[in-house]
Design an enzyme around this catalytic site. Structure first.
Site, PDB file in Angstrom:
ATOM      1  N   GLU A  37       2.494  49.745  66.255  1.00 22.64           N
ATOM      2  CA  GLU A  37       1.918  49.351  67.550  1.00 22.64           C
ATOM      3  C   GLU A  37       2.633  48.132  68.133  1.00 22.64           C
ATOM      4  O   GLU A  37       2.894  48.067  69.321  1.00 22.64           O
ATOM      5  CB  GLU A  37       0.420  49.080  67.403  1.00 22.64           C
ATOM      6  N   TYR A 120      -5.175  45.157  73.203  1.00 24.32           N
ATOM      7  CA  TYR A 120      -4.710  46.530  73.008  1.00 24.32           C
ATOM      8  C   TYR A 120      -4.433  46.802  71.524  1.00 24.32           C
ATOM      9  O   TYR A 120      -4.906  47.790  70.960  1.00 24.32           O
ATOM     10  CB  TYR A 120      -3.442  46.833  73.833  1.00 24.32           C
ATOM     11  N   ASP A 138      -3.923  51.379  77.179  1.00 24.99           N
ATOM     12  CA  ASP A 138      -2.576  50.878  77.437  1.00 24.99           C
ATOM     13  C   ASP A 138      -2.197  51.289  78.863  1.00 24.99           C
ATOM     14  O   ASP A 138      -3.017  51.827  79.608  1.00 24.99           O
ATOM     15  CB  ASP A 138      -1.582  51.422  76.396  1.00 24.99           C
TER      16      ASP A 138
END
Ligand code: SF4
Length: 298
Positions: A37, A120, A138
């Site tokens: 991520e 996020y 996102d």
């Protein structure tokens, strides 16, 4: 007689369209997902696969990464861009190793307390690593929501409302609790924004949301807000920083200032600014004898 096919649900679409990415393999740890991520922020996933695979072979746990110098981590970050992410990830790994028994927590609020972990990333890790039914928003999800829910071609400015909108879309059981498919639904929504409802084109004819899409219902109105800005790279301070870092990444020891000067000759003022910012960010250090190195290598 015309035969009408029943509409495909988002999850059915995802079942056939989901990209085969290495961090989607079953059985991976929260650390694997966290690194994927962080690397995927502001970097296309196609450029992340190789470095992520290399990193996970070399540093399969937070403590393994934490044992390296920050400079070696920045060197291994290579050309993924925004190298401060590497420093923050290194710091995060140290905290995970020392305070979390070398594991990644599964709670959004706890994740938010870690270095370099924003809203996020915390939600993505909780959802994709641990199956927590939390909305994950996102840039791709924001676009899908703007179009399918609000009928706008582009999202408005970032707002908490995006999170509430995404949460409202998560599937629930008859008793109101989140369905077991909620985490996969979040992943599917992101994938739809990455592959079908993209910034460049809306492929509505391929989209499982098309029958209920508000933007389609309104006749696909054009964006009526401020023009979208596309980030320029060529000639920017960011490019200058990258060139200077390349010199340090490609050597194992300190270098003289002249070597950095050669890497960005076009604008000495810009070069000085870029070097200053690398020093301020802690990516580069000056040795006692005035040479330059990556962080932690002086
Ligand atoms: S129907 Fe078109 S605009 Fe609506 S969500 Fe799908 S791709 Fe996006």
């Amino acid at each position: 007689m015309k035969v009408t096919m029943p509409p495909v649900t988002l999850l059915e679409w995802f079942g056939s369209a989901e990209r085969d990415l290495p961090w989607r393999e079953p059985g991976l740890s929260g650390w694997h997902i966290l690194v994927s991520e962080i690397m995927s922020q502001q970097t296309p996933v196609s450029r992340v696969v190789e470095p992520w695979t290399r990193w996970m072979a070399r540093w399969p746990t937070p403590s393994a990464l934490a044992a390296e110098t920050p400079g070696e981590v920045v060197r291994a970050w290579g050309r993924l861009g925004y190298p401060r992410r590497a420093l923050r990830l290194h710091e995060c790994a140290r905290v995970l190793a020392e305070e979390f028994d070398d594991t990644v927590p599964d709670d959004v609020d706890v994740l938010l307390g870690l270095p370099g972990i924003g809203e996020y990333t915390a939600r993505a890790v909780a959802c994709f690593a641990y199956g927590r039914p939390v909305p994950v928003v996102d840039v791709n999800v924001r676009r899908v929501i703007a179009r399918s829910v609000h009928g706008r071609a582009e999202p408005a400015n970032p707002a908490r409302r995006d999170l509430a909108d995404a949460e409202a879309l998560l599937p629930r059981d008859a008793d109101g609790a989140y369905a077991a498919t909620a985490p996969r639904f979040s992943a599917a929504l992101m994938e739809l924004g990455a592959l079908v409802c993209t910034a460049r084109v809306a492929r509505c004819e391929q989209c499982p949301l098309e029958p209920s899409c508000e933007w389609v219902r309104r006749g696909r109105p054009a964006h009526d807000g401020p023009p979208r800005r596309t980030a320029r790279y060529e000639g920017t301070d960011r490019q200058a920083r990258g060139r200077l870092l390349d010199v340090l990444r490609d050597t194992s020891g300190p270098v003289e200032r002249a070597a950095l000067d050669l890497a960005w000759e076009r604008d000495p003022g810009q070069r000085a600014r870029a070097l200053d910012s690398l020093l301020v960010d802690g990516l580069v250090e000056v040795t006692d004898d005035g040479l330059f190195t990556l962080a932690g290598e002086s």
